[in-house]
Design a protein around this motif. Sequence first.
Motif, PDB file in Angstrom:
ATOM      1  N   THR A 228       0.835  -1.194   0.000  1.00  0.00           N
ATOM      2  CA  THR A 228       0.000   0.000   0.000  1.00  0.00           C
ATOM      3  C   THR A 228       0.878   1.256   0.000  1.00  0.00           C
ATOM      4  OG1 THR A 228      -1.664  -1.257   1.178  1.00  0.00           O
ATOM      5  CG2 THR A 228      -1.951   1.110   1.153  1.00  0.00           C
ATOM      6  N   SER A 352      -4.641  -4.642   4.910  1.00  0.00           N
ATOM      7  CA  SER A 352      -5.860  -4.724   4.118  1.00  0.00           C
ATOM      8  C   SER A 352      -6.093  -6.172   3.761  1.00  0.00           C
ATOM      9  CB  SER A 352      -5.690  -3.880   2.872  1.00  0.00           C
ATOM     10  OG  SER A 352      -5.567  -2.553   3.268  1.00  0.00           O
ATOM     11  N   ASP A 429      -3.609  -3.153  -5.729  1.00  0.00           N
ATOM     12  CA  ASP A 429      -2.934  -3.369  -4.443  1.00  0.00           C
ATOM     13  C   ASP A 429      -3.512  -4.673  -3.893  1.00  0.00           C
ATOM     14  OD1 ASP A 429      -1.774  -3.228  -1.954  1.00  0.00           O
ATOM     15  OD2 ASP A 429      -2.972  -1.533  -1.247  1.00  0.00           O
TER      16      ASP A 429
HETATM   17 MG    MG Z   1      -1.813  -2.831   2.401  1.00  0.00          MG
END
Ligand code: MG
Length: 540
Positions: A228, A352, A429
Motif C-alpha cells: 500500500t 488490508s 494493491d
Molecule cells: Mg496494504
Amino acid sequence: YQGWAVRSTNEVLQLYAAHGQQQKVQRSSVVTQLHRAIKRLKQDLKSLHSFALELSKDFRRQSKTCLYQVLAAVQGIQLQNEAMQMFQIKAFDLEQSLQEVTERYEKEKQKRRALHNSLIELRGNIRVHCRIRPLLPFDDAAGQSISQDRQRNFSEKVAYASDDETVLVKCSRPGHASINKIFQFERVYNDSESQDAVFADVAPLLTSLLDGYNVCIMAYGQTGSGKTYTMLGPQLEGNCAFSIEDESELGIIPRATQEVFRLISEKPPGSYWVEVSVVEVYNNEIFDLLAKDSYGKVFGVKRDVVTTREGKSDVPLLTQETVENASEFLHLVSKGLQLRVQHPTLVHAHSSRSHLVVTLTITTVDFGDNFGTSWEDEQTSQRLNKEVSCTFPQKMRDKSTSSSGTSSPVQLEATEKMKQVKTRLQLVDLAGSECVGMSGVTGAALRETSFINRSLSALADVLGAIAEQRSHVPYRNSKLTHLLQDSLGGDAKLLVMLCISPGQKYLTESVQSLGFGTRARQVQRGQVKKKYFPVPSKAK
Ligand code: MG
Ligand code: ADP
C-alpha cells in the motif's frame, strides 16, 4: 777607627758589589724568563695561526660539502615534485578513464536494458520489479512465546538488494549452514530508494498507455511488506486514504494519475478523457467503491464480473466517474478507499484484507483530422473495430448535443467522423500473501485469509497455465483473476511490484513472494497489442 772605617767601607763596598751582582743576576734571569715566555707566546701564536688557517680551510671545505648536499637535496625535491606531478597526471588520467569506462558501462547497461525491454515486449513477458522496504520498529515485536534470543534473530536483516537487478536472501536454519539465495528481476529497489525512484521506472509505461497500450501495475507481497505504501503512499492512522501533505511520499497511484493528466495536457484539448472506477475484491466478491445511493453518499455495492461475447472481462453497472484532473481523482479515490475492508492481523495493525483495483479508462478521440494517424494500422484496426465502444461519458454527450436537444446534421456528421479508442490503466494493491498460520487468525478472519490465499493461488495458477501455453486458462477460478483476465492474459503491459520485508522473521514469506515473482517473470504471453483507431471502410 780609620782601620775600622776602611774595613767598613770595604765591607760596604763588598756588600754593595754583592748586591749589584745579585741584582744583575736577578735581572738577567727575569729577562731570560721573559725571553722564554715571549718565545712560547710566539710559538703559540704560530700554532694558533696555523690552527686558524686550518679551521678556515676546514670551514670552507665543510660549507662546500654542505652546499653540495643542499643542492642535491633541492634536486631530489625537484625530482620528487616532478614524480608527484607525473603521478597526479597519471591519477587524473586513470580517474578520467574510470569515468569514461563507468559512463560506457552505464550506456551499455542502458542499451542492454533497452534490448531486454524490447525482448520483454516481443515475448509479452511480465515485468517484475522488487522493492525491499527498510527494517521498521514493528519488525522487532515478535510473539510473546518467543525467547529473547530468537526475537533478536527475528529482526535481523536477511534480504538485500545486492545490485539494482539482484536480491540476495540469507537463508539460515538452526543447525544448518546458512545459504544465500539469489533472485533476479528487471529492477530491484533497496530499502533507501524513494517513491520517486520507484515511479521513475513506472512512468514510461504511462507514455505507452497514451500510445495505445493497456497497462496493469500490481503490488504483490505479504501484509506489512509495503504494497500500500508503494501503490498509494503512507497511510494515516486507521485510515486508508492519501496523506497528501508530503508530495514526495506519494505512491504509484496518485503519481500515475498526475503523469497521465500531464501527458494529456500536451495533447490537443478535448482529445482525451479519463474515467475512474474503484473496485475491491473481498471474500471473492466484487464491491464497487464508487457506487452512490440516491442521496449521493458513497457506499460499496456488490457487482459481478462477466465475460463478454468478445471474450473480454467486464463488470456490468460498474460506476465510472469522469475526472478532469489529478486532484479530482485523488478526492474521489480517497472517498472510495474509506470503505476498504480492513482487519487487523498480528502482522501489521492496518493490513488490508482485500484486493484493491483502481482503473483509469482513457478514451482517445480522433476528430477526423489527421490527429492520431500514427496509431492507424489497417489489419489490426479491422479486428479491433469491434472493441471500440461508442458510448461517451455524460460530459462528452453534453458537449456533443445542441442546446435544443437535437443534433444538427453538421454535428451528426462530426460525431460520425469522430472515432475513439479506449485504453486502460489498472492499478492493483493485492491483499497480503502470507500463509494462515503466520498471521495467527481464526474465525471470520481465517475465512478472509483463506479467500485471499485461494485468490492468490488462482493468480499463480493462471500465470502457470499461460506460461505452459495450456489451452484452458482458469481465469474464472476466482473473481480476482476473472476481473484481471484481460491484463493477465496479454492484453496489457503488466508490471508486478514485489514487496519484501527484509527481516529474518518474514524469511519464509519473502522467499515465497520472490518465487512468485521469478515464475511470473518467465511467463511469455506474446506481444502486447496496441489499440488502433478504426479505419473507415473503403465503401464509405
Ligand atoms: Mg496494504
Ligand atoms: P502492506 O500494504 O503490504 O500491508 P504497508 O504499505 O501498509 O504494507 O506497509 C507497512 C508499514 O511499513 C507502513 O507503516 C508503511 O508506512 C511502512 N513502509 C512500507 N514500505 C516502506 C518504505 N519503503 N519506506 C518506509 N516505510 C515503509
